[in-house]
Design a protein around this motif. Structure first.
Motif, PDB file in Angstrom:
ATOM      1  N   GLY A  85       0.785  -1.236   0.000  1.00 49.64           N
ATOM      2  CA  GLY A  85       0.000   0.000   0.000  1.00 49.64           C
ATOM      3  C   GLY A  85       0.809   1.274   0.000  1.00 49.64           C
ATOM      4  O   GLY A  85       0.342   2.314  -0.486  1.00 49.64           O
ATOM      5  N   VAL A  86       2.029   1.233   0.557  1.00 47.20           N
ATOM      6  CA  VAL A  86       2.841   2.441   0.674  1.00 47.20           C
ATOM      7  C   VAL A  86       3.938   2.436  -0.387  1.00 47.20           C
ATOM      8  O   VAL A  86       4.802   1.562  -0.397  1.00 47.20           O
ATOM      9  CB  VAL A  86       3.470   2.560   2.072  1.00 47.20           C
ATOM     10  N   ALA A 284     -13.171  -2.248  -6.431  1.00 46.43           N
ATOM     11  CA  ALA A 284     -12.281  -3.348  -6.815  1.00 46.43           C
ATOM     12  C   ALA A 284     -11.132  -2.908  -7.708  1.00 46.43           C
ATOM     13  O   ALA A 284     -10.089  -3.568  -7.757  1.00 46.43           O
ATOM     14  CB  ALA A 284     -13.082  -4.451  -7.503  1.00 46.43           C
ATOM     15  N   THR A 285     -11.291  -1.781  -8.409  1.00 47.30           N
ATOM     16  CA  THR A 285     -10.239  -1.341  -9.328  1.00 47.30           C
ATOM     17  C   THR A 285      -8.988  -0.846  -8.600  1.00 47.30           C
ATOM     18  O   THR A 285      -7.947  -0.632  -9.225  1.00 47.30           O
ATOM     19  CB  THR A 285     -10.754  -0.213 -10.249  1.00 47.30           C
ATOM     20  N   TYR A 286      -9.079  -0.650  -7.296  1.00 50.70           N
ATOM     21  CA  TYR A 286      -7.931  -0.184  -6.514  1.00 50.70           C
ATOM     22  C   TYR A 286      -7.171  -1.340  -5.858  1.00 50.70           C
ATOM     23  O   TYR A 286      -6.141  -1.105  -5.222  1.00 50.70           O
ATOM     24  CB  TYR A 286      -8.389   0.788  -5.424  1.00 50.70           C
ATOM     25  N   TYR A 287      -7.677  -2.559  -5.993  1.00 51.18           N
ATOM     26  CA  TYR A 287      -7.092  -3.709  -5.305  1.00 51.18           C
ATOM     27  C   TYR A 287      -6.523  -4.737  -6.278  1.00 51.18           C
ATOM     28  O   TYR A 287      -6.931  -4.790  -7.450  1.00 51.18           O
ATOM     29  CB  TYR A 287      -8.141  -4.391  -4.418  1.00 51.18           C
ATOM     30  N   HIS A 293      -5.084  -6.502  -0.949  1.00 51.70           N
ATOM     31  CA  HIS A 293      -3.921  -5.636  -1.073  1.00 51.70           C
ATOM     32  C   HIS A 293      -4.130  -4.626  -2.202  1.00 51.70           C
ATOM     33  O   HIS A 293      -4.701  -4.960  -3.241  1.00 51.70           O
ATOM     34  CB  HIS A 293      -2.655  -6.457  -1.348  1.00 51.70           C
ATOM     35  N   LEU A 294      -3.646  -3.427  -1.990  1.00 49.32           N
ATOM     36  CA  LEU A 294      -3.774  -2.391  -3.006  1.00 49.32           C
ATOM     37  C   LEU A 294      -2.904  -2.686  -4.224  1.00 49.32           C
ATOM     38  O   LEU A 294      -1.808  -3.248  -4.100  1.00 49.32           O
ATOM     39  CB  LEU A 294      -3.373  -1.035  -2.418  1.00 49.32           C
ATOM     40  N   ASN A 295      -3.387  -2.291  -5.387  1.00 51.39           N
ATOM     41  CA  ASN A 295      -2.574  -2.366  -6.591  1.00 51.39           C
ATOM     42  C   ASN A 295      -1.853  -1.029  -6.783  1.00 51.39           C
ATOM     43  O   ASN A 295      -1.884  -0.160  -5.893  1.00 51.39           O
ATOM     44  CB  ASN A 295      -3.437  -2.722  -7.806  1.00 51.39           C
ATOM     45  N   SER A 299      -2.242   2.217  -4.417  1.00 50.83           N
ATOM     46  CA  SER A 299      -1.061   2.623  -3.661  1.00 50.83           C
ATOM     47  C   SER A 299      -0.730   4.094  -3.879  1.00 50.83           C
ATOM     48  O   SER A 299      -0.363   4.813  -2.939  1.00 50.83           O
ATOM     49  CB  SER A 299       0.135   1.754  -4.058  1.00 50.83           C
ATOM     50  N   GLN A 300      -0.869   4.567  -5.116  1.00 51.20           N
ATOM     51  CA  GLN A 300      -0.568   5.968  -5.416  1.00 51.20           C
ATOM     52  C   GLN A 300      -1.497   6.912  -4.652  1.00 51.20           C
ATOM     53  O   GLN A 300      -1.056   7.891  -4.054  1.00 51.20           O
ATOM     54  CB  GLN A 300      -0.706   6.211  -6.925  1.00 51.20           C
TER      55      GLN A 300
END
Length: 316
Positions: A85-86, A284-287, A293-295, A299-300
């Protein structure tokens, strides 16, 4: 005459057995020593995850901030949620020269792994001005630890019995846990087994991953999460204060509920809690495919908001 011969044969038999026993024990100890030596060298060199974690730990232990430091550091701690995520490079670009992020991420860890892990890091000399620590609600409330790996790499010897008590380990589990603190092979055997299984039977690894992708932890009731969060955030804050660090807790985005409860508890207890992303804000588009877990996209956004929140909070 016959009795003396019999006695002599009996003595020789005992001598042969004693020599055989000694030789057998020496062989066993030699094999154990060889296995331990191979584990120490092999695991640290062949595991990319282990190399990263050890490198991050060494860097973090070199941080020695003082009140007069003009270039303070912030230790960025957590498990895979924080690792994925970071974006540390982005966080660094957005927060320097106010402070320099120093990451240390250990996979599959929960609250007790890090509470006692922080005790060891401080005991080993780590002194960042700030400590940023992130867990999901379920991970903050989790009753257990990663296991034998933590016994060796995260906990100091003086805390082992306390960990056994806090996590209510059974006697058999506790004995293995204590042994793991002293043995590289024993503490990493499960990780090593999983590594070889993924190489020999890659289909098994894919099957396990697909099962994990569909698994969801149950939601924690507020009546359970609230008192646990209050006790544990307070304990972490007091530990950091006692060692000259300012503690900040962050809840990274996930499907798990309870971030807002933790935020309210933080305000009540005077502990800084950051919620850069609201519950259910990310779809869902962020994972990643596991839905946990974030994609790169997630993450950005999370890192940018986290940097903004940190600058605002730590400027006070």
């Amino acid at each position: 005459m016959l009795s003396s011969i019999s006695s002599s044969d009996h003595s020789l038999g005992h001598a042969r057995i004693d020599r055989f026993t000694i030789a057998l024990l020496c062989t066993v100890f030699a094999l154990l020593a060889l296995t331990e030596a191979v584990s120490v060298v092999g695991f640290d060199r062949t595991s990319k995850v282990q190399r990263r974690e050890l490198s991050e730990r060494r860097t973090l232990l070199g941080v020695r901030d003082s009140e007069a430091s003009n270039d303070p550091h912030i230790a960025v701690l957590g498990n895979s949620l924080m690792l994925e995520g970071v974006d540390v490079s982005l966080l660094r670009a957005k927060t320097e020269p106010m402070f320099t992020p120093v990451p240390y991420f250990v996979l599959a860890t929960n609250y007790y792994d890090w509470f006692f892990g922080l005790k060891r890091l401080f005991a080993d000399g780590m002194r960042p001005r700030y400590v940023l620590f992130g867990l999901s609600p379920n991970q903050l409330a989790a009753p257990g630890i990663r296991g034998d790996y933590s016994a060796r790499y995260l906990f100091q010897q003086s805390d082992l019995i306390d960990v056994v008590r806090k996590t209510h380990m059974a006697a058999t589990t506790a004995s293995g846990f204590l042994l793991a603190h002293y043995s590289e092979y024993y503490s990493t055997r499960e990780t090593t087994r999983g590594f070889f299984m993924s190489r020999v039977l890659p289909s098994v690894g894919k099957l396990l991953h697909s099962r994990l992708a569909t698994f969801r932890d149950p939601e924690i009731k507020e009546a359970v999460l609230r008192p646990l969060a209050a006790d544990r955030l307070t304990a972490l804050d007091q530990l950091c204060r006692a060692n000259g660090s300012h503690f900040v807790f962050v809840v990274p985005p996930s499907y798990q509920k309870g971030a807002e409860i933790i935020g309210r508890v933080g305000r009540e207890r005077g502990v800084t809690v950051l919620l850069p992303v609201a519950e259910d804000e990310f779809d869902a588009t962020y994972y990643q495919s596991d839905g946990f877990h974030l994609n790169g996209k997630g993450s950005q956004v999370f890192t940018t908001r986290l940097a903004d929140s940190l600058r605002e909070q730590l400027r006070k």
